[in-house]
Design a protein around this motif. Structure first.
Motif, PDB file in Angstrom:
ATOM      1  N   HIS A 139       0.991  -1.510  -0.271  1.00 35.01           N
ATOM      2  CA  HIS A 139       0.231   0.001  -0.080  1.00 35.01           C
ATOM      3  C   HIS A 139       0.950   1.033  -0.554  1.00 35.01           C
ATOM      4  CE1 HIS A 139      -3.037  -2.462   1.093  1.00 35.01           C
ATOM      5  NE2 HIS A 139      -2.484  -3.467   1.700  1.00 35.01           N
ATOM      6  N   LEU A 140       0.693   2.435  -0.905  1.00 32.07           N
ATOM      7  CA  LEU A 140       1.424   3.373  -0.632  1.00 32.07           C
ATOM      8  C   LEU A 140       0.828   4.704  -0.649  1.00 32.07           C
ATOM      9  CD1 LEU A 140       3.879   4.617  -1.696  1.00 32.07           C
ATOM     10  CD2 LEU A 140       3.136   5.209  -3.566  1.00 32.07           C
ATOM     11  N   ILE A 141       0.807   5.324   0.706  1.00 31.05           N
ATOM     12  CA  ILE A 141       0.623   6.141   1.392  1.00 31.05           C
ATOM     13  C   ILE A 141      -0.021   7.321   0.643  1.00 31.05           C
ATOM     14  CG2 ILE A 141      -1.026   6.675   3.206  1.00 31.05           C
ATOM     15  CD1 ILE A 141      -1.161   3.772   4.004  1.00 31.05           C
ATOM     16  N   TRP A 142      -0.087   8.523   0.552  1.00 31.92           N
ATOM     17  CA  TRP A 142      -0.294   9.802  -0.119  1.00 31.92           C
ATOM     18  C   TRP A 142      -0.303  10.848   0.752  1.00 31.92           C
ATOM     19  CZ3 TRP A 142       4.181  12.521  -1.339  1.00 31.92           C
ATOM     20  CH2 TRP A 142       4.477  14.194  -1.245  1.00 31.92           C
ATOM     21  N   ASN A 143      -0.005  11.248   1.858  1.00 32.99           N
ATOM     22  CA  ASN A 143      -0.661  12.576   2.827  1.00 32.99           C
ATOM     23  C   ASN A 143      -1.815  11.721   3.372  1.00 32.99           C
ATOM     24  OD1 ASN A 143       1.411  14.724   2.423  1.00 32.99           O
ATOM     25  ND2 ASN A 143       0.734  15.229  -0.076  1.00 32.99           N
ATOM     26  N   GLY A 144      -1.503  10.795   3.797  1.00 30.09           N
ATOM     27  CA  GLY A 144      -2.321  10.176   4.593  1.00 30.09           C
ATOM     28  C   GLY A 144      -3.964   9.473   4.188  1.00 30.09           C
ATOM     29  N   GLU A 145      -3.880   9.758   2.608  1.00 33.80           N
ATOM     30  CA  GLU A 145      -5.140   9.029   2.033  1.00 33.80           C
ATOM     31  C   GLU A 145      -4.265   7.604   1.165  1.00 33.80           C
ATOM     32  OE1 GLU A 145      -7.443  11.506   0.312  1.00 33.80           O
ATOM     33  OE2 GLU A 145      -7.690  12.533   1.298  1.00 33.80           O
ATOM     34  N   GLU A 146      -4.824   6.864   1.278  1.00 35.01           N
ATOM     35  CA  GLU A 146      -4.183   5.746   0.486  1.00 35.01           C
ATOM     36  C   GLU A 146      -4.130   5.940  -0.663  1.00 35.01           C
ATOM     37  OE1 GLU A 146      -4.450   0.820  -0.514  1.00 35.01           O
ATOM     38  OE2 GLU A 146      -5.691   1.886   1.273  1.00 35.01           O
ATOM     39  N   SER A 147      -2.932   6.159  -1.930  1.00 36.36           N
ATOM     40  CA  SER A 147      -3.164   6.024  -3.345  1.00 36.36           C
ATOM     41  C   SER A 147      -3.560   5.185  -3.662  1.00 36.36           C
ATOM     42  CB  SER A 147      -1.935   7.199  -3.228  1.00 36.36           C
ATOM     43  OG  SER A 147      -2.303   8.263  -2.628  1.00 36.36           O
ATOM     44  N   TYR A 148      -2.179   3.977  -3.533  1.00 32.43           N
ATOM     45  CA  TYR A 148      -2.045   2.566  -4.580  1.00 32.43           C
ATOM     46  C   TYR A 148      -2.200   1.889  -3.947  1.00 32.43           C
ATOM     47  CZ  TYR A 148      -1.622   5.936  -8.872  1.00 32.43           C
ATOM     48  OH  TYR A 148      -1.478   6.694 -10.098  1.00 32.43           O
ATOM     49  N   ARG A 149      -2.577   0.846  -4.644  1.00 33.21           N
ATOM     50  CA  ARG A 149      -2.427  -0.563  -3.822  1.00 33.21           C
ATOM     51  C   ARG A 149      -1.981  -2.073  -5.128  1.00 33.21           C
ATOM     52  NH1 ARG A 149      -7.498  -1.692  -2.160  1.00 33.21           N
ATOM     53  NH2 ARG A 149      -7.996  -0.623  -0.656  1.00 33.21           N
ATOM     54  N   LEU A 150      -1.419  -2.639  -4.503  1.00 29.25           N
ATOM     55  CA  LEU A 150      -1.145  -3.540  -5.374  1.00 29.25           C
ATOM     56  C   LEU A 150      -0.894  -5.140  -4.482  1.00 29.25           C
ATOM     57  CD1 LEU A 150       1.115  -4.690  -7.905  1.00 29.25           C
ATOM     58  CD2 LEU A 150       3.176  -4.770  -6.381  1.00 29.25           C
ATOM     59  N   ASP A 151      -2.128  -6.084  -5.815  1.00 23.33           N
ATOM     60  CA  ASP A 151      -2.584  -7.096  -5.154  1.00 23.33           C
ATOM     61  C   ASP A 151      -1.349  -7.816  -6.033  1.00 23.33           C
ATOM     62  OD1 ASP A 151      -3.414  -9.670  -5.098  1.00 23.33           O
ATOM     63  OD2 ASP A 151      -5.696  -8.746  -4.479  1.00 23.33           O
ATOM     64  N   GLU A 152      -0.894  -9.217  -5.364  1.00 23.68           N
ATOM     65  CA  GLU A 152       0.258  -9.308  -6.297  1.00 23.68           C
ATOM     66  C   GLU A 152      -0.554 -10.803  -7.117  1.00 23.68           C
ATOM     67  OE1 GLU A 152       3.358  -9.524  -6.811  1.00 23.68           O
ATOM     68  OE2 GLU A 152       4.199  -8.143  -5.457  1.00 23.68           O
ATOM     69  N   GLU A 153      -1.219 -11.254  -6.707  1.00 20.14           N
ATOM     70  CA  GLU A 153      -2.448 -11.908  -7.693  1.00 20.14           C
ATOM     71  C   GLU A 153      -2.829 -11.090  -8.444  1.00 20.14           C
ATOM     72  OE1 GLU A 153      -5.272 -14.328  -4.568  1.00 20.14           O
ATOM     73  OE2 GLU A 153      -3.471 -14.514  -3.877  1.00 20.14           O
ATOM     74  N   VAL A 154      -3.310  -9.872  -8.432  1.00 21.12           N
ATOM     75  CA  VAL A 154      -3.897  -9.447  -9.773  1.00 21.12           C
ATOM     76  C   VAL A 154      -2.958  -9.028 -10.807  1.00 21.12           C
ATOM     77  CG1 VAL A 154      -5.258  -7.094 -10.145  1.00 21.12           C
ATOM     78  CG2 VAL A 154      -5.859  -9.093  -8.092  1.00 21.12           C
TER      79      VAL A 154
END
Length: 339
Positions: A139-154
């Protein structure tokens, strides 16, 4: 080339601290591996940098820019890993602290105010169940809000915050994709499987279970099953009636929650219609510290969950007590007069 080097050091420094998890064999059925890192700074400098590593929700190690050292939470870890390993890890983190600045510079490149503080958080987590990877996320969280999420399966980054959608070409690049796959496999999943069992981070504890039932103000029967004080986290709880599975009402769960002592708590409830007496129901609990699934029968007599009844009972008791006291006082006064 500079971009490649910065991203590589960013991942190396961030996931290096996760290697502290290579400590014991996977003894329980389920294990969770997690790294949390937080960087605060402007596009010019890193102001704060911290990271913690956890296994099965127990903090194992941490790093802080101000202290410039890895703090080990488990006393026997230095003996297992060796002083040279810890020294190399410490030196690498201190040397490459500034590489954590690159994500801020990248994400804030269009910010007109170059002195504005920004926060970048990286959450990497993986889970194994019976030695099979069931979860691997970043999970990449920028200024308190999650911006991107990587699911290895997807296999691709999902844009969570539309306001930060101008950077997918970097996240989807072969460089980033290969780095994330490599580090998640080597420093998260593989190390989870290589835990060698020198000691336990925490003693396993069986759950303490309590089952009850009461009548709601609407007349429905509420069955409650509470398990607390258990470790590890993995637990299964369900309702049975006369030894059989089924759907008899509305089920709800609190979710598995942490206690203050790093053990866990779970409550499941079953709401039955008024015509169902609640007879024959049992809460079945499965946990690694229980030799077999344990069955806890529901008490036969429900507790009336009507506050007004309790208040009315108290009022009646007080009236009765005052009445008795009044009768006694009058009798005492008459007896005194007659004498």
């Amino acid at each position: 080339m500079e971009c490649r080097r910065s991203w590589r050091w960013f991942f190396s420094a961030g996931f290096l601290i996760m290697e502290v998890f290579a400590l014991r064999k996977t003894q329980a059925v389920h294990h969770r591996h997690e790294l949390q890192s937080t960087t605060v700074g402007t596009i010019h400098s890193v102001l704060e940098l911290s990271a913690i590593t956890l296994i099965d929700d127990v903090e194992v190690a941490s790093y802080n820019k101000g202290q410039k050292q890895i703090t080990i939470k488990i006393p026997w870890i230095p003996k297992v890993l060796g002083e040279n390993y810890l020294t190399q890890s410490h030196n690498s983190l201190v040397k490459h602290e500034q590489d954590f600045l690159w994500p801020i510079q990248f994400l804030a490149q269009h910010d007109i105010n170059h002195d504005r503080n920004h926060t970048v958080q990286l959450l990497a987590e993986c889970e194994v169940y019976n030695d099979i990877t069931v979860k691997s996320h970043i999970h990449l969280i920028w200024n308190g809000e999650e911006s991107y999420r990587l699911d290895e399966e997807v296999g691709h980054w999902e844009n969570i915050n539309p306001e930060v959608k101008q950077y997918p070409y970097i996240l989807q690049s072969p460089l980033w994709t290969n780095l994330t796959k490599y580090y998640m496999k080597v420093y998260c999943v593989d190390l989870m499987r290589k835990i060698v069992g020198y000691s336990s981070l925490k003693e396993n504890v069986a759950p303490e279970v309590a089952v009850s039932q009461h009548v709601s103000p609407e007349g429905s029967i509420i069955l409650s099953c509470i398990a607390t004080g258990f470790y590890p986290r993995s637990i299964i709880m369900h309702w049975e009636k006369n030894g059989k599975l089924g759907i008899w009402g509305n089920e709800s769960s609190s979710g598995t929650l942490p206690n203050m002592d790093s053990t866990f708590y779970l409550k499941v409830t079953l709401e039955l219609p008024p015509e169902d007496s609640g007879a024959g129901y049992a809460c079945v609990v499965e946990h690694s510290e229980l030799k077999s699934p344990a069955m806890y029968s529901v008490p036969r007599k429900p507790t009336m969950n009507k506050p007004w009844i309790l208040v009315l009972g108290i009022i009646l008791a007080v009236i009765l007590l005052l009445s008795c006291a009044g009768v006694f006082i009058k009798w005492k006064m008459r007896k005194t007069v007659s004498m």
